[in-house]
Design a protein around this motif. Structure first.
Motif, mmCIF file in Angstrom:
data_model
loop_
_atom_site.group_PDB
_atom_site.id
_atom_site.type_symbol
_atom_site.label_atom_id
_atom_site.label_comp_id
_atom_site.label_asym_id
_atom_site.label_seq_id
_atom_site.Cartn_x
_atom_site.Cartn_y
_atom_site.Cartn_z
ATOM 1 N N LYS A 1 0.563 -8.106 -18.695
ATOM 2 C CA LYS A 1 -0.425 -9.193 -18.732
ATOM 3 C C LYS A 1 -1.440 -8.951 -19.851
ATOM 4 C CE LYS A 1 -3.288 -7.002 -15.194
ATOM 5 N NZ LYS A 1 -3.379 -6.716 -13.759
ATOM 6 N N ILE B 1 3.273 -10.723 -10.110
ATOM 7 C CA ILE B 1 2.540 -9.755 -9.278
ATOM 8 C C ILE B 1 1.135 -10.241 -8.928
ATOM 9 C CG2 ILE B 1 3.856 -7.801 -10.196
ATOM 10 C CD1 ILE B 1 1.411 -7.105 -11.925
ATOM 11 N N VAL C 1 -2.099 -3.597 -3.303
ATOM 12 C CA VAL C 1 -2.941 -3.132 -4.397
ATOM 13 C C VAL C 1 -3.983 -2.220 -3.739
ATOM 14 C CG1 VAL C 1 -4.561 -3.795 -6.209
ATOM 15 C CG2 VAL C 1 -2.618 -5.290 -5.677
ATOM 16 N N MET D 1 -0.337 1.972 -9.253
ATOM 17 C CA MET D 1 -0.710 1.450 -10.568
ATOM 18 C C MET D 1 -1.058 2.642 -11.456
ATOM 19 S SD MET D 1 -2.819 -1.750 -8.853
ATOM 20 C CE MET D 1 -3.886 -2.032 -10.229
ATOM 21 N N THR D 2 -1.645 2.379 -12.612
ATOM 22 C CA THR D 2 -1.883 3.470 -13.564
ATOM 23 C C THR D 2 -2.594 4.671 -12.920
ATOM 24 O OG1 THR D 2 -1.906 1.987 -15.449
ATOM 25 C CG2 THR D 2 -3.064 4.087 -15.712
ATOM 26 N N ARG E 1 3.897 -0.413 -10.477
ATOM 27 C CA ARG E 1 3.414 -1.424 -11.431
ATOM 28 C C ARG E 1 2.376 -0.795 -12.352
ATOM 29 N NH1 ARG E 1 2.177 -3.359 -6.267
ATOM 30 N NH2 ARG E 1 0.025 -3.146 -6.958
ATOM 31 N N VAL E 2 2.799 -0.451 -13.554
ATOM 32 C CA VAL E 2 1.898 0.262 -14.456
ATOM 33 C C VAL E 2 1.648 -0.560 -15.720
ATOM 34 C CG1 VAL E 2 1.564 2.364 -15.818
ATOM 35 C CG2 VAL E 2 2.653 2.500 -13.560
ATOM 36 N N GLY E 3 0.370 -0.842 -15.977
ATOM 37 C CA GLY E 3 -0.016 -1.589 -17.177
ATOM 38 C C GLY E 3 -0.707 -0.697 -18.190
ATOM 39 N N THR E 4 -1.956 -0.353 -17.905
ATOM 40 C CA THR E 4 -2.779 0.439 -18.825
ATOM 41 C C THR E 4 -2.082 1.725 -19.277
ATOM 42 O OG1 THR E 4 -4.649 -0.403 -17.539
ATOM 43 C CG2 THR E 4 -5.123 1.342 -19.131
ATOM 44 N N ARG F 1 -6.776 -3.286 -21.368
ATOM 45 C CA ARG F 1 -6.664 -4.716 -21.643
ATOM 46 C C ARG F 1 -7.990 -5.266 -22.129
ATOM 47 N NH1 ARG F 1 -3.463 -3.803 -17.114
ATOM 48 N NH2 ARG F 1 -5.275 -3.821 -15.773
HETATM 49 C C1 LIG Z 1 -2.871 -5.469 -13.562
HETATM 50 C C2 LIG Z 1 -2.089 -5.096 -12.360
HETATM 51 C C3 LIG Z 1 -1.397 -3.871 -12.295
HETATM 52 C C4 LIG Z 1 -1.452 -2.821 -13.384
HETATM 53 O O1 LIG Z 1 -2.699 -2.231 -13.429
HETATM 54 P P1 LIG Z 1 -2.989 -0.928 -14.325
HETATM 55 O O2 LIG Z 1 -4.115 -0.267 -13.655
HETATM 56 O O3 LIG Z 1 -3.310 -1.418 -15.699
HETATM 57 O O4 LIG Z 1 -1.756 -0.093 -14.306
HETATM 58 C C5 LIG Z 1 -0.652 -3.619 -11.151
HETATM 59 N N1 LIG Z 1 -0.589 -4.505 -10.132
HETATM 60 C C6 LIG Z 1 -1.238 -5.678 -10.161
HETATM 61 C C7 LIG Z 1 -1.127 -6.600 -9.009
HETATM 62 C C8 LIG Z 1 -2.011 -6.015 -11.277
HETATM 63 O O5 LIG Z 1 -2.655 -7.189 -11.281
#
Ligand SMILES: *Cc1c(COP(=O)(O)O)cnc(C)c1O
Length: 234
Positions: free
Chosen positions: A38, A80, A164, A205-206, A221-224, A230
């Motif tokens: 995202k 997600i 979450v 997550m991260t 679910r890993v973004g950062t 972001r």
């Molecule tokens: C943004 C998001 C993530 C990833 O978050 P990070 O901390 O950047 O890894 C995972 N799950 C959901 C539902 C999110 O909205």
């Protein structure tokens, strides 16, 4: 300053998940990393794809539908984020899994649009496992009734649960929530509800994905940790 690339980050996160799984006596093949892309530009997604990522997570419908046709067809798209009922129609038949179903009305809409499109949509029930006021999701009791009600609907299949966890400095603090989500899925599975599977646990997550991997997450679910911070102001 040495900048690590998205490809390196992706591989590091994968390796960390594998280590956490091995330490917990799990098969790391049962834990799939979702690259949460995202707000990130397409070139970043392509870099992750080239490093092997095939599962991508997005939380806004518009961004998701814009990105889908611009990425290879073998990408599995994960919705997600909180989903509004009036946007469901735009993603049906395009997403691999919707993680964020938190009401019967939303499930009914996904069911209706799926039947209309002649597809089956896999969904997870989002659980507010730490009972945080700021969070979407059902409480544990509500999740059980929601699963039972959704099981009756045509065009959708419940595959498991998602949460979450709270933001915390110390990831270990979230271990109790991941354990609770896992236990809830075991309890629901034991009810043997027709058309309901509890094989998927989307958590971590991260900040806490290694703890989640240890506690049984099947999607992380890993973004950062892959794409860097972001910028929401863009
Ligand atoms: C943004 C998001 C993530 C990833 O978050 P990070 O901390 O950047 O890894 C995972 N799950 C959901 C539902 C999110 O909205």
């Amino acid at each position: 300053m040495i900048m690590s690339t998205i490809a390196e980050n992706y591989k590091n996160v994968l390796a960390n998940i594998e280590t956490a799984c091995i330490e917990a006596g799990r098969d790391s093949k049962d834990a799939t990393l979702i690259a949460v892309s995202k707000t990130k530009p397409l070139c970043d997604l392509k870099e992750a794809y080239d490093a092997g990522a095939r599962d991508f997570g997005e939380n806004h419908v518009q961004e998701l539908v814009e990105k889908i046709p611009q990425m290879p067809e073998d990408v599995r798209w994960h919705m997600i984020g909180h989903l509004q009922r009036n946007k469901v129609k735009y993603i049906i038949g395009k997403v691999y899994l919707i993680h964020s179903v938190d009401s019967l009305r939303l499930a009914q809409e996904i069911s209706k649009e799926s039947v209309k499109a002649g597809v089956n949509t896999d969904i997870l029930i989002e659980v507010n496992i730490a009972s945080e006021e700021s969070k979407w999701g059902m409480d544990a009791e509500g999740a059980v009734s929601l699963v039972t009600e959704c099981a009756q609907l045509p065009g959708i299949s419940i595959k498991g649960l998602m949460c979450v966890a709270p933001i915390t400095e110390n990831a270990e603090e979230n271990s109790k929530y991941f354990k609770a989500l896992k236990q809830l899925s075991v309890d629901i599975e034991a009810k043997k509800i027709h058309n309901v599977s509890m094989s998927v646990l989307s958590m971590g997550m991260t900040g806490d994905y290694m703890v989640a991997a240890r506690e049984g997450a099947t999607y992380l679910r890993v973004g950062t940790g892959i794409f860097g911070p972001r910028d929401y102001n863009k």
